[in-house]
Scaffold this active site. Structure first.
Site, PDB file in Angstrom:
ATOM      1  CB  SER A   1      16.899  39.720  39.006  1.00  8.94           C
ATOM      2  OG  SER A   1      18.116  40.402  39.022  1.00  8.94           O
TER       3      SER A   1
ATOM      4  CG  HIS B   1      21.328  38.070  42.099  1.00 11.28           C
ATOM      5  ND1 HIS B   1      21.766  37.425  40.967  1.00 11.28           N
ATOM      6  CD2 HIS B   1      20.552  39.092  41.676  1.00 11.28           C
ATOM      7  CE1 HIS B   1      21.271  38.046  39.895  1.00 11.28           C
ATOM      8  NE2 HIS B   1      20.545  39.059  40.300  1.00 11.28           N
TER       9      HIS B   1
ATOM     10  CG  HIS C   1      25.066  42.002  38.196  1.00 13.29           C
ATOM     11  ND1 HIS C   1      24.829  41.332  39.393  1.00 13.29           N
ATOM     12  CD2 HIS C   1      24.074  41.645  37.340  1.00 13.29           C
ATOM     13  CE1 HIS C   1      23.727  40.590  39.252  1.00 13.29           C
ATOM     14  NE2 HIS C   1      23.261  40.775  38.030  1.00 13.29           N
TER      15      HIS C   1
ATOM     16  CE1 TYR D   1      24.167  45.508  40.484  1.00 17.59           C
ATOM     17  CE2 TYR D   1      23.771  45.283  38.137  1.00 17.59           C
ATOM     18  CZ  TYR D   1      23.488  44.911  39.441  1.00 17.59           C
ATOM     19  OH  TYR D   1      22.547  43.943  39.689  1.00 17.59           O
ATOM     20  CD  GLU D   2      27.020  42.238  42.370  1.00 16.86           C
ATOM     21  OE1 GLU D   2      27.073  41.744  43.513  1.00 16.86           O
ATOM     22  OE2 GLU D   2      26.807  41.558  41.340  1.00 16.86           O
TER      23      GLU D   2
ATOM     24  CB  ALA E   1      15.003  40.012  35.279  1.00 19.38           C
TER      25      ALA E   1
ATOM     26  CG  MET F   1      21.960  46.282  34.167  1.00 18.56           C
ATOM     27  SD  MET F   1      21.562  47.009  35.778  1.00 18.56           S
ATOM     28  CE  MET F   1      20.267  48.180  35.317  1.00 18.56           C
ATOM     29  CB  SER F   2      23.624  39.924  33.899  1.00 16.92           C
ATOM     30  OG  SER F   2      22.392  39.433  33.384  1.00 16.92           O
TER      31      SER F   2
ATOM     32  CG  ASN G   1      11.585  46.619  33.393  1.00 15.33           C
ATOM     33  OD1 ASN G   1      12.380  45.740  33.716  1.00 15.33           O
ATOM     34  ND2 ASN G   1      11.978  47.723  32.764  1.00 15.33           N
TER      35      ASN G   1
ATOM     36  CG  HIS H   1      15.892  45.151  41.838  1.00 13.28           C
ATOM     37  ND1 HIS H   1      16.411  44.523  40.722  1.00 13.28           N
ATOM     38  CD2 HIS H   1      16.217  44.355  42.890  1.00 13.28           C
ATOM     39  CE1 HIS H   1      17.037  43.402  41.086  1.00 13.28           C
ATOM     40  NE2 HIS H   1      16.915  43.277  42.393  1.00 13.28           N
TER      41      HIS H   1
END
Length: 293
Positions: free
Chosen positions: A36, A67, A89, A91-92, A119, A222-223, A246, A260
């Site tokens: 990201s 992306h 990902h 979540y997609e 990230a 998440m990746s 973060n 995000h």
């Protein structure tokens, strides 16, 4: 071999690789996956040849802001590279085998080394926003529940049924990254640690962050882990780093909230230095030893 439920068969990956090889003169030995806000890595390739994911047979589409959804071939410091400007990902909504299909295509293109960036939220309280963490190991939370990209029939043409993951992240490449960072004057913001992957798309609760930290995770995202598993299964070396975009919220009294946009902004601020680090790392890569992997 019968085709798996995800359609991620050897024939499908070979067809995608053949389609790309018929359209580019570049025979990449290094693949770079941009996380990201880090897509600028692709833009430093010389003589770039760009393919939109939408035109590549069997490729999923990237649906996340930050992306770009482009596969870029070119050279970086004289080495033939392919760069994913945007990744996929869980979540997609894609099957986990589809998310990791590019890794197998890279193997069939001749790639030896995969460099992955992401990230991530910092769990280690010594980490600051903007730090870069070299990943030395991972915790695969979806894998605990059986969501692993190697589930299903194993195709020996890619790798063995039970691949070892104790050396998932190449130790020589980790040391090389520290050396490169030292030469560039980046040592003050370079860290190392354990990355934990979750399914997303929600950011973590306070209780989840506390639990993951107690389990030994230094950063959460998440990746990356699913891609590393498939790349290692196929015998490619892996190096990965997280931009700490973060601080994970660990206190119920905190007014901070992960978002995000903060992730993308941190990427923009650190982007040039990350490009410098990765390009110099690639420049100093030696050909993979023929160790039988």
């Amino acid at each position: 071999m019968s085709e798996s439920v995800s359609g991620d068969s050897y024939a499908e990956c070979q067809a995608t690789a053949n389609w790309l090889l018929s359209r580019t003169e570049v025979c990449p030995i290094v693949a770079i996956v941009c996380g990201s806000g880090l897509g600028g890595l692709a833009e430093i390739l010389k003589d770039p040849q760009v393919f939109s994911y939408s035109e590549i047979p069997n490729f999923p589409q990237s649906t996340v802001h930050g992306h770009a959804g482009m596969l870029v071939f070119g050279t970086l410091k004289g080495k033939a590279c392919v760069c994913m400007q945007g990744r996929f990902h869980l979540y997609e909504g894609y099957p986990i085998q589809k998310i990791t299909l590019p890794m197998r295509v890279f193997k069939l293109l001749g790639v030896e080394t995969v460099v992955l960036t992401n990230a991530a939220g910092g769990l280690n309280q010594d980490f600051k926003v903007g730090d870069v963490m070299i990943i030395k190991d991972h915790i695969n939370m979806p894998g605990f529940a059986g969501n692993n990209p190697l589930v299903g029939p194993n195709d020996e043409r890619f790798g063995v049924r039970f691949p070892c993951m104790s050396d998932a992240y190449d130790r020589e490449l980790q040391q090389l990254a520290f050396d490169v960072a030292s030469d560039l004057g980046f040592s003050d913001f370079l860290r190392e640690g354990v990355y934990c992957v979750l399914g997303g798309p929600t950011f973590e609760t306070v209780a989840e962050c506390r639990m993951l930290h107690k389990l030994g995770a230094d950063a959460v995202g998440m990746s990356t882990v699913h891609e590393v598993i498939v790349a290692r299964h196929a015998g490619m070396r892996c190096f990965a780093l997280s931009l700490i975009s973060n601080r994970a919220v660990m206190d119920y009294d905190s007014k901070e909230k992960a978002n995000h946009e903060e992730v993308l902004e941190t990427g923009r601020l650190r982007a040039k230095q990350l490009e410098n680090l990765v390009s110099n790392l690639v420049a100093r890569l030696k050909p993979k030893n023929n160790t039988g992997e």
